[in-house]
Design an enzyme around this catalytic site. Sequence first.
Site, PDB file in Angstrom:
ATOM      1  N   ASP A  39       0.839  -1.196   0.000  1.00  0.00           N
ATOM      2  CA  ASP A  39       0.000   0.000   0.000  1.00  0.00           C
ATOM      3  C   ASP A  39       0.876   1.248   0.000  1.00  0.00           C
ATOM      4  OD1 ASP A  39      -2.267  -1.544   0.097  1.00  0.00           O
ATOM      5  OD2 ASP A  39      -2.523  -1.373   2.270  1.00  0.00           O
ATOM      6  N   TYR A  67       5.596  -9.090   8.564  1.00  0.00           N
ATOM      7  CA  TYR A  67       5.238  -7.684   8.736  1.00  0.00           C
ATOM      8  C   TYR A  67       5.379  -7.272  10.195  1.00  0.00           C
ATOM      9  CZ  TYR A  67       2.879  -8.239   4.197  1.00  0.00           C
ATOM     10  OH  TYR A  67       2.593  -8.500   2.887  1.00  0.00           O
ATOM     11  N   ASP A  81      -7.507   1.119   7.103  1.00  0.00           N
ATOM     12  CA  ASP A  81      -6.311   1.738   7.687  1.00  0.00           C
ATOM     13  C   ASP A  81      -6.643   3.166   8.090  1.00  0.00           C
ATOM     14  OD1 ASP A  81      -6.315   3.247   5.356  1.00  0.00           O
ATOM     15  OD2 ASP A  81      -4.674   2.143   4.436  1.00  0.00           O
ATOM     16  N   ARG A 173      -4.707  -5.429   6.829  1.00  0.00           N
ATOM     17  CA  ARG A 173      -5.820  -4.559   7.222  1.00  0.00           C
ATOM     18  C   ARG A 173      -7.014  -5.376   7.689  1.00  0.00           C
ATOM     19  NH1 ARG A 173      -6.989  -1.518   2.085  1.00  0.00           N
ATOM     20  NH2 ARG A 173      -5.679  -3.132   1.142  1.00  0.00           N
TER      21      ARG A 173
END
Length: 289
Positions: A39, A67, A81, A173
């Site tokens: 993103d 992550y 988000d 997300r």
Amino acid sequence: MTAGVINVLKPPGMTSHDVVSFIRRTYGIKRVGHAGTLDPAATGVLPVFFGQATRMIEYVSDCDKSYRVELTFGYATDTGDDTGRIMESAKPPAIDVTLVQSVLQSFTGEIEQVPPMYSAIKIGGKKLYELARSGATVERKPRKVTISAINLLKTNTNSILFDVNCSKGTYIRSLCIDIGQKIGCPAVMSFLVRTRVGQFLLQDARTLEEIGLQAETACQPVDSALQHLPAIELTVEQVQAFRHGQKIICQKNAAGPIRIYDQNHCLIGIGKQSETAMLIPLKVFPAGN
């Protein structure tokens, strides 16, 4: 330099396509692609391939990823988000570390996720984020993904920081939204750093500034991205047959794609083993690449 792989440290504020455009300009080559979109607001590892190396992207895109995630409680957005439009808000709960750890661990293993509307998945020929921007909402079928590890690192007044190792296709997300639902409070992903894609690590990633100043040293050999695959070295006669797309006898006994080398340890392509122990060419690099 006609082919190679670069472990790019994508900065926040740039799209993955912006990074591809930068690599095209820096190396003066049109054929460029990346493994695994990030993103725009996210940062971290973005493997970029150019030239003949782009043919290897599929073997990296399937790799597990890692992550570091910041999740903030107290509101939900249309994007999942903190860049989206607020759709719901609530008073953040007092952080109960024991509860948070228990909830996080409940997501390990194979789980089902509903992809967010703001994603690149296509439905009816259109990407979901394109439909979302036009105000449309469509039903999305849950998809199975695997979370191999998830570990709480830190808690703050209304947020938590955790690391997650997961399979391809995992939407962080969506994971944050689901964690919030289990805890009983709306939540969003407020920051994301991708720390690993297969064997590409954050600590080895190069910034765009470093790549611009040291383009040659930033580039890695094509097979650096394929170390997770088994390898086999062929004889001169076998190399010639392989280059002509012919099946050859294989003693490797390996499942899935195999790296194929000549006797000078130069990567000449990717093959796979048939049920009859024959090596079948899948991708063949032209001689001299």
